[in-house]
Scaffold this active site. Structure first.
Site, PDB file in Angstrom:
ATOM      1  N   LYS A  35       0.863  -1.186   0.000  1.00  0.00           N
ATOM      2  CA  LYS A  35       0.000   0.000   0.000  1.00  0.00           C
ATOM      3  C   LYS A  35       0.895   1.229   0.000  1.00  0.00           C
ATOM      4  CE  LYS A  35      -4.275   1.665   2.078  1.00  0.00           C
ATOM      5  NZ  LYS A  35      -5.234   1.557   3.198  1.00  0.00           N
ATOM      6  N   VAL A  49      -0.626  -9.500   4.956  1.00  0.00           N
ATOM      7  CA  VAL A  49      -0.932  -9.504   3.526  1.00  0.00           C
ATOM      8  C   VAL A  49       0.115 -10.369   2.825  1.00  0.00           C
ATOM      9  CG1 VAL A  49      -1.467  -8.097   1.506  1.00  0.00           C
ATOM     10  CG2 VAL A  49      -1.815  -7.144   3.793  1.00  0.00           C
ATOM     11  N   CYS A  56      30.469   3.319  27.308  1.00  0.00           N
ATOM     12  CA  CYS A  56      30.010   2.494  26.179  1.00  0.00           C
ATOM     13  C   CYS A  56      30.432   1.039  26.345  1.00  0.00           C
ATOM     14  CB  CYS A  56      30.553   3.050  24.866  1.00  0.00           C
ATOM     15  SG  CYS A  56      29.838   4.651  24.386  1.00  0.00           S
TER      16      CYS A  56
END
Length: 540
Positions: A144, A201, A436
């Protein structure tokens, strides 16, 4: 007579464009209905057929669905639904007929679904009282092209939380076998409201094996996700096991991390007995994720943005999610710029991050709060203990994962239980990459833990060991201010702690771990006791 409440668990929307070779809409639907676990609802969507051809196809499909007792809904065309006499329709906002008109034409017993993509549409939709709502698109979808911006799981969750408990809802848009568990798991709102099903779908209509696709989707929907723990108990006596598991299993830590910290992250990973891999090659992600005892670190420190970066992160996230591997997401600088914040929210909303690790500004940003002021990627500590603990708890509850907020005190929550660790060294904020690299250690501890075990224990153990090593290294400085020398000593202390049993005993004794119970909204009494060796925190 009110319309029935349909079973929306596996909702198939047809597509005549992306069919496999030598297949038709009819043949795909026919095959699906013969599956052991067929779709529970079928929506016939045809945008380009003439009315006569649409009715002809709808009648043929309805003959199949009626035989198998599966409701058939027609997309948009109330006239076609009336001509066929099927169970109802699904409408959008640009369709020719609205919900009240469709109800008058079809009658009170028919099913009428309505698509919603934002809160404005939801507010209007609830006034119309459809049978159910279709929320989407969750992800981008090629079926879509004119769809609204993707909602992600966080957007679905936001809409679900604004719906009454009696309203049924199904999610649609880019959902397939790889992400359906995450969609169902992450879209659950904080009150426990869940989707009633998912609509697919291409996952079925484009499959050359539609029967297998239906059965696999059913099994995937009803099988607990690998990334969800089944045990939430935490015992201090298990801490040595978490450490020893690293030497036993030698976990692999797959890093997609920033360029500044790759060297120190690799060295610290090696120091604790794990193996680092720095790979940003998507062709390797599936193979890496398939290895035993693997954890993944996603660190957006050297943020570049753009579609390429997003696909890199999401590709790794997808492969590790499918395998149930722990993923540690470090949203570096998420509170500094809008671009970083949007990127981080896209990562969290599109995949499942087992642990989100960040400083105060970063966690505030992901929680949707006004962020603490940040300079670059540094987070400013502004909140008090109760406020920070509540932020961490609420974000973990919302995302159904573990959240770690680092700082002078470290706050850890899995949404059910929240802890504060108070150890550490001033040098941890003075050497680039130390914060980190903590993500690497957490990934190793979690990757080496038993599959069905809650990971908050390994996270607490990893953070506590990290902080105790930092304190030890600082003591070796003998009063001198030498951050570089401290960093080297810190790596050595980590290596020593992971090889000496007596040091782990010291870790358990010295670690200042407190289960926070001072927020009335959590339903717990005030006060808290330190963690004692062998003590179950549930009984503390």
């Amino acid at each position: 007579m009110p319309p029935p409440r349909p079973n929306l668990e596996l909702y198939l929307v047809t597509d005549s464009v992306n069919l496999p070779p030598n297949s038709t809409v009819y043949s795909q639907v026919e095959a699906c209905l013969s599956a052991k676990h067929p779709p529970t609802v079928i929506q016939l969507r045809e945008k380009h057929l003439s009315t006569a051809k649409f009715i002809e196809l709808a009648r043929d499909i309805y003959a199949l669905t009626s035989k198998h007792g599966v409701p058939l809904l027609i997309n948009d065309r109330v006239d076609v639904a009336l001509a066929v006499g099927c169970e109802g329709v699904h409408l959008g906002w640009d369709d020719m007929v609205d919900v009240p008109t469709a109800r008058k034409l079809l009658g009170p017993e028919k099913i009428i679904g309505l698509s919603v993509s934002d809160h404005e549409q939801l507010e209007k939709a609830l006034e119309m009282d459809p049978t159910y709502l279709g929320i989407g698109p969750v992800f981008s979808t090629p079926t879509k092209s004119d769809h609204n911006p993707p909602l992600g799981t966080s957007g679905v969750r936001s809409l679900l939380s604004a719906m009454p408990s009696t309203m049924q809802a199904v999610a649609i848009g880019g959902i397939n076998h790889d992400n359906v568990q995450r969609v169902l798991f992450q879209s659950k709102d904080i009150s426990g409201k869940r989707l009633d099903g998912i609509a697919v779908v291409s996952a079925i209509m484009a499959s050359p094996l539609p029967v297998g696709a239906c059965n696999l989707l059913h099994e995937t929907i009803n099988w607990p996700p690998l990334f969800v723990p089944t045990d939430y108990s935490i015992r201090a006596e298990d801490f040595p096991i978490y450490r020893d598991n690293i030497h036993k299993h030698k976990p692999l830590v797959h890093h997609i991390t920033n360029n500044v910290v790759k060297s120190i992250s690799a060295n610290i990973t090696l120091a604790i007995g794990a193996s680092p891999v720095m790979s940003e090659n998507p062709a390797e992600f599936a193979d890496l994720a398939a290895l035993p005892n693997v954890g993944c670190v996603l660190n957006m420190g050297t943020f570049t943005g753009g579609r390429e970066s997003l696909e890199l992160f999401l590709g790794a996230l997808r492969e590790h999610n499918v395998r149930g591997n722990p993923v540690i997401f470090d949203p570096v600088g998420a509170g500094a710029t809008n671009a970083r914040r949007e990127f981080a929210q896209m990562i969290v909303g599109t995949g499942y991050c087992t642990i989100i690790k960040g400083n105060e500004g970063e966690i505030r940003s992901l929680a949707g709060l006004e962020t603490a002021k940040m300079r670059g990627v540094d987070g400013a500590g502004e909140g008090g203990s109760e406020e920070l603990a509540e932020i961490v708890h609420d974000l973990a509850s919302l995302e159904n994962n573990i959240v770690l907020m680092t700082g002078p005190k470290d706050y850890i929550s899995n949404g059910a239980r929240t802890f504060c660790l108070s150890n550490g060294s001033k040098y941890q904020s003075r050497v680039t990459g130390i914060g980190c690299a903590l993500g690497s250690v957490i990934a190793a501890f979690c990757a080496a833990a038993p599959v069905d075990e809650s990971l908050i224990g390994p996270v607490i153990s990893a953070v506590g060991m990290y902080n105790i090593a930092a304190e030890r290294a600082e003591k070796l400085m003998e009063g001198s201010d030498q951050p570089g020398k401290w960093a080297t000593a810190f790596v050595d202390c980590l290596a020593t702690m992971t090889m000496s049993n007596e040091n782990l005993t010291e870790l358990i004794a010295a670690q200042e771990v407190e289960e926070l119970r001072n927020l009335e909204k959590w339903g717990r009494p005030t006060g808290g006791e330190g963690l004692k060796e062998g003590e179950d925190l549930a009984d503390a």
